[in-house]
Design an enzyme around this catalytic site. Sequence first.
Site, PDB file in Angstrom:
ATOM      1  N   HIS A  71      -7.149   0.862  -6.733  1.00  0.00           N
ATOM      2  CA  HIS A  71      -7.424   0.006  -5.560  1.00  0.00           C
ATOM      3  C   HIS A  71      -8.091  -1.277  -6.087  1.00  0.00           C
ATOM      4  O   HIS A  71      -9.274  -1.528  -5.830  1.00  0.00           O
ATOM      5  CB  HIS A  71      -8.313   0.758  -4.567  1.00  0.00           C
ATOM      6  CG  HIS A  71      -8.350   0.158  -3.198  1.00  0.00           C
ATOM      7  ND1 HIS A  71      -7.600  -0.958  -2.835  1.00  0.00           N
ATOM      8  CD2 HIS A  71      -9.056   0.501  -2.071  1.00  0.00           C
ATOM      9  CE1 HIS A  71      -7.832  -1.243  -1.564  1.00  0.00           C
ATOM     10  NE2 HIS A  71      -8.710  -0.393  -1.085  1.00  0.00           N
ATOM     11  N   ARG A 131     -14.447  -8.331   1.308  1.00  0.00           N
ATOM     12  CA  ARG A 131     -13.008  -8.141   1.108  1.00  0.00           C
ATOM     13  C   ARG A 131     -12.257  -9.431   1.440  1.00  0.00           C
ATOM     14  O   ARG A 131     -11.280  -9.788   0.785  1.00  0.00           O
ATOM     15  CB  ARG A 131     -12.479  -6.993   2.001  1.00  0.00           C
ATOM     16  CG  ARG A 131     -12.992  -5.603   1.672  1.00  0.00           C
ATOM     17  CD  ARG A 131     -12.576  -5.130   0.297  1.00  0.00           C
ATOM     18  NE  ARG A 131     -11.155  -5.255   0.080  1.00  0.00           N
ATOM     19  CZ  ARG A 131     -10.251  -4.316   0.391  1.00  0.00           C
ATOM     20  NH1 ARG A 131     -10.643  -3.180   0.906  1.00  0.00           N
ATOM     21  NH2 ARG A 131      -8.962  -4.518   0.160  1.00  0.00           N
ATOM     22  N   GLN A 167      -9.999  -3.786  -3.764  1.00  0.00           N
ATOM     23  CA  GLN A 167     -11.312  -3.310  -3.325  1.00  0.00           C
ATOM     24  C   GLN A 167     -12.391  -3.718  -4.321  1.00  0.00           C
ATOM     25  O   GLN A 167     -13.460  -4.188  -3.941  1.00  0.00           O
ATOM     26  CB  GLN A 167     -11.278  -1.773  -3.184  1.00  0.00           C
ATOM     27  CG  GLN A 167     -12.613  -1.152  -2.861  1.00  0.00           C
ATOM     28  CD  GLN A 167     -13.130  -1.555  -1.490  1.00  0.00           C
ATOM     29  OE1 GLN A 167     -12.404  -1.489  -0.520  1.00  0.00           O
ATOM     30  NE2 GLN A 167     -14.393  -1.966  -1.399  1.00  0.00           N
ATOM     31  N   ARG A 200       0.878  -1.182   0.000  1.00  0.00           N
ATOM     32  CA  ARG A 200       0.000   0.000   0.000  1.00  0.00           C
ATOM     33  C   ARG A 200       0.905   1.218   0.000  1.00  0.00           C
ATOM     34  O   ARG A 200       1.693   1.430   0.933  1.00  0.00           O
ATOM     35  CB  ARG A 200      -0.927  -0.003   1.211  1.00  0.00           C
ATOM     36  CG  ARG A 200      -1.719   1.273   1.356  1.00  0.00           C
ATOM     37  CD  ARG A 200      -2.852   1.179   2.341  1.00  0.00           C
ATOM     38  NE  ARG A 200      -3.989   0.463   1.788  1.00  0.00           N
ATOM     39  CZ  ARG A 200      -5.249   0.567   2.225  1.00  0.00           C
ATOM     40  NH1 ARG A 200      -5.528   1.367   3.225  1.00  0.00           N
ATOM     41  NH2 ARG A 200      -6.231  -0.113   1.674  1.00  0.00           N
ATOM     42  N   ASP A 255     -17.163   7.448  -2.311  1.00  0.00           N
ATOM     43  CA  ASP A 255     -15.943   7.303  -1.504  1.00  0.00           C
ATOM     44  C   ASP A 255     -15.613   8.689  -0.940  1.00  0.00           C
ATOM     45  O   ASP A 255     -16.182   9.703  -1.369  1.00  0.00           O
ATOM     46  CB  ASP A 255     -14.801   6.756  -2.392  1.00  0.00           C
ATOM     47  CG  ASP A 255     -13.508   6.521  -1.613  1.00  0.00           C
ATOM     48  OD1 ASP A 255     -13.559   6.396  -0.373  1.00  0.00           O
ATOM     49  OD2 ASP A 255     -12.427   6.466  -2.250  1.00  0.00           O
ATOM     50  N   CYS A 287     -16.549   2.025  -0.141  1.00  0.00           N
ATOM     51  CA  CYS A 287     -15.442   1.128   0.205  1.00  0.00           C
ATOM     52  C   CYS A 287     -15.068   1.213   1.686  1.00  0.00           C
ATOM     53  O   CYS A 287     -14.411   0.311   2.198  1.00  0.00           O
ATOM     54  CB  CYS A 287     -14.229   1.446  -0.668  1.00  0.00           C
ATOM     55  SG  CYS A 287     -13.665   3.145  -0.478  1.00  0.00           S
TER      56      CYS A 287
HETATM   57  N1   CP Z   1     -11.546  -0.064   1.864  1.00  0.00           N
HETATM   58  C1   CP Z   1     -10.288  -0.171   2.359  1.00  0.00           C
HETATM   59  O1   CP Z   1      -9.334  -0.416   1.626  1.00  0.00           O
HETATM   60  O2   CP Z   1     -10.199  -0.009   3.694  1.00  0.00           O
HETATM   61  P1   CP Z   1      -8.841   0.066   4.544  1.00  0.00           P
HETATM   62  O3   CP Z   1      -8.172   1.372   4.216  1.00  0.00           O
HETATM   63  O4   CP Z   1      -9.308  -0.015   5.960  1.00  0.00           O
HETATM   64  O5   CP Z   1      -7.972  -1.098   4.154  1.00  0.00           O
HETATM   65  N1  NVA Z   2      -9.833   6.786  -1.739  1.00  0.00           N
HETATM   66  C1  NVA Z   2      -9.553   6.343  -0.403  1.00  0.00           C
HETATM   67  C2  NVA Z   2      -9.817   4.885  -0.270  1.00  0.00           C
HETATM   68  C3  NVA Z   2      -9.584   4.308   1.104  1.00  0.00           C
HETATM   69  C4  NVA Z   2      -9.836   2.849   1.166  1.00  0.00           C
HETATM   70  C5  NVA Z   2      -8.093   6.642  -0.057  1.00  0.00           C
HETATM   71  O1  NVA Z   2      -7.228   6.427  -0.909  1.00  0.00           O
HETATM   72  O2  NVA Z   2      -7.838   7.114   1.043  1.00  0.00           O
END
Ligand code: CP
Ligand code: NVA
Length: 308
Positions: free
Chosen positions: A131, A293, A134, A104, A225, A265
């Site tokens: 993502h 998930r 997701q 990540r 989101d 999400c």
């Molecule tokens: N939706 C999602 O990726 O959540 P987290 O940031 O908690 O992993």
């Molecule tokens: N768009 C958001 C998604 C979190 C799961 C971010 O990148 O923070």
Amino acid sequence: MTLSGRHFLGVEDCSCQEWLDLLQLAGALKRGETRLPTPGSVKVLGLLFSKPSTRTRVSFAVAMARLGGQTMDLPPDSTQVGRGESIADTARVLSSYVDALAIRTFAQNDLEAYAQASTVPVINALSDAEHPCQVIADFLTLQECFPDLNGLTMAYVGDGNNVAHSLLLAAALLGVHLRVATPRRYGPDPAVVQRAQRLSQGRCTVTVLHDPVEACRGAQAVYTDVWSSMGQEAAAQQRRRDFSGYCLNAGLLAHAAPDAVVLHCLPAHRGEEISNEVLEGSASRVFLQAENRLYGQQALLALLLDLV
Ligand code: CP
Ligand code: NVA
């Protein structure tokens, strides 16, 4: 089907058929119809997370445990990456220890650099560009709500961010019409929209507009989101102003189809991009989506690590 040894950096790393097989396996795992053999030697997934995570990190850990493997947390500040060791050297070394890496991070280029130097699969656990993990859960959830994904209409209301990009690409691959409504200056990357249009091969439409009502009209699923993604905290106040009118509330949802479902999400900012009423309302499938998930991750890992 197998994705043995492949990278999963974005939606387009799998074909339409591979996406359908992935969703089929995730559903079968959830229903207990497929049990995966416990591998002879324990597989280890390294987690390199430079941003916080609840769902992704925990679902990866539980998915690996259920596959008979384990995860190892490798946060950058406790490895030499935090002191400037190159991505190429780090990936070379780590991939001689672990069986896959879930990363990540911010730049998609960094993920690609890891993938280039890694001898084991690299998985995008969220970047600023995409993502993809997701959206495995998102489309599994839609499959549970509607008999056929093909020809379904989904609206996405909010920021043209990483989640919007992966939705655009996966919707196009799976034949789902997608209308994305964002304020001007906050649209998805036009290059991603073009890629989605190419992927759709005329089976479905991909539309970007600036009117949330028009996007939602008659849609069977409405997705939103956060307005400020991780790393954009400093702009949050400005964004709150720029996104006014983009809250997914009961008034906006009333324009969708009567049987429309609501997706997010998570994490959510109730009262900003989504009202508490809608998030907790009868159309919401948000917590089913979060649960999914786990099955999405399990299916992906089983295929990448050749466990099926
Ligand atoms: N939706 C999602 O990726 O959540 P987290 O940031 O908690 O992993
Ligand atoms: N768009 C958001 C998604 C979190 C799961 C971010 O990148 O923070």
